[in-house]
Write a protein that holds these residues in place. Structure first.
Motif, PDB file in Angstrom:
ATOM      1  N   GLY A   1       0.808  -1.209   0.000  1.00  0.00           N
ATOM      2  CA  GLY A   1       0.000   0.000   0.000  1.00  0.00           C
ATOM      3  C   GLY A   1       0.842   1.260   0.000  1.00  0.00           C
ATOM      4  N   GLY A   2       0.421   2.274  -0.782  1.00  0.00           N
ATOM      5  CA  GLY A   2       1.208   3.492  -0.945  1.00  0.00           C
ATOM      6  C   GLY A   2       0.543   4.762  -0.452  1.00  0.00           C
ATOM      7  N   GLY A   3      -0.369   4.630   0.504  1.00  0.00           N
ATOM      8  CA  GLY A   3      -0.969   5.812   1.108  1.00  0.00           C
ATOM      9  C   GLY A   3      -0.102   6.330   2.236  1.00  0.00           C
ATOM     10  N   PRO A   4      -0.624   7.228   3.056  1.00  0.00           N
ATOM     11  CA  PRO A   4       0.179   7.787   4.148  1.00  0.00           C
ATOM     12  C   PRO A   4       0.678   6.744   5.139  1.00  0.00           C
ATOM     13  CG  PRO A   4      -2.134   8.440   4.334  1.00  0.00           C
ATOM     14  CD  PRO A   4      -1.956   7.856   2.979  1.00  0.00           C
ATOM     15  N   ALA A   5      -0.108   5.687   5.379  1.00  0.00           N
ATOM     16  CA  ALA A   5       0.335   4.639   6.302  1.00  0.00           C
ATOM     17  C   ALA A   5       1.519   3.876   5.718  1.00  0.00           C
ATOM     18  CB  ALA A   5      -0.816   3.680   6.605  1.00  0.00           C
ATOM     19  N   GLY A   6       1.379   3.427   4.492  1.00  0.00           N
ATOM     20  CA  GLY A   6       2.447   2.665   3.860  1.00  0.00           C
ATOM     21  C   GLY A   6       3.732   3.459   3.738  1.00  0.00           C
TER      22      GLY A   6
END
Length: 304
Positions: free
Chosen positions: A8-13
């Protein structure tokens, strides 16, 4: 064999990826794209350190930061949807549309997608008055009349946020009962700028270049409500289907985690962000939870 696979490439990732790179964990970072749900936002005003940033700029910022620290310890794969993650003897196997990767641990940060409105005008006016993120876009509708679609806690929490900006907020709930907690309903509906309509079935969203009104039916009568903003809170669909055979999911399809460590029920698997059963889902919370997970992953790999 990688130490860690981040999905995953959102803020968490990306938050986890930055910390993994700094700790020199041998990491495979896999994502279809960067940015997560916020990539569609006109203006994000609650990301710490950036008073206002557009969704596309936010995605670029995340990617730039990750690539700047990746170094030799991290391999970044973009444009690779994950098909399945399975347990193997010495870790986990992540299969994508292009390849497969083996790792000792896995961190799932694939978030979720909003259930979209499916009425005439919904596609045409998305990001032109229709939004799925009050915390991102609420301030854009200051001193305007807006509608919230939904009747659960998320809908009432969205309405509560909008009451700080909007001229008026009308909540349209398709049934005769609200799903939100009674205390929350009572508190929000007590506000002078707030109104709710039960048995209100959305039929159409009208406008020219931007939203100008919504059409709904209630008790057999068709009504038109003039608004310039429509905030949809009709549920989330967690992006977790690729781990359904690995991790027991809850009734909503979310990954249950230990809030102290973000560990999932399967040893060696962590999750952070909107794909989990966390109580609150926002960019900053997702990033913090991911960093928490990464710290625990590091200890797991080096001290277990």
């Amino acid at each position: 064999m990688y130490d860690l696979a981040i999905i995953g490439g959102g803020p968490a990732g990306v938050a986890a990826g930055v910390y993994a790179a700094r700790k020199r964990l041998k990491t495979i970072f896999i994502t279809e794209s960067f940015g997560g749900q916020s990539v569609d936002s006109v203006g994000i005003e609650n990301w710490i350190g950036a008073p206002k940033i557009s969704g596309p700029e936010f995605a670029q910022m995340l990617e730039k930061h990750l690539r700047s620290v990746a170094g030799e310890s991290m391999e970044i794969k973009t444009g690779e949807p994950v098909n399945k993650i399975s347990k193997i003897d010495n870790g986990f196997k992540t299969e994508t549309s292009k390849s497969s990767y083996e790792s000792k641990t896995v961190l799932v940060t694939t978030g979720s997608s909003r259930r979209k409105l499916e009425v005439p005008g919904a596609k045409e006016f998305e990001n032109k008055g229709i939004t799925y993120c009050a915390s991102c876009d609420g301030p854009l509708f200051a001193n305007q009349d807006v509608a919230v679609i939904g009747g659960g806690n998320a809908a009432f929490e969205t309405a509560a946020q909008l009451l700080s900006y909007a001229k008026s907020v009308t909540l349209l709930n398709r049934s005769d009962k609200f799903k939100a907690d009674e205390i929350t309903v009572e508190k929000v509906l007590s506000h002078s700028k707030m109104k709710a309509v039960k048995n209100a079935v959305l039929k159409e969203i009208k406008g020219d270049k931007f939203v100008s009104s919504v059409i709904f039916e209630t008790n057999g009568e068709t009504k038109e409500l003039p608004v310039t903003g429509v905030f949809a809170e009709i549920g989330l669909v967690p992006t977790t289907w690729f781990v359904k055979d690995l991790i027991p999911l809850n009734q909503y399809g979310q990954i249950p985690v230990d809030p102290q460590t973000q560990r999932a029920s399967v040893n060696g698997v962590w999750a952070a962000g909107d794909s989990t059963d966390g109580l609150y889902h926002q960019n900053n919370i997702a990033a913090g939870d991911a960093v928490k997970a990464l710290e625990d992953i590091y200890l797991y790999l080096h001290i277990r």
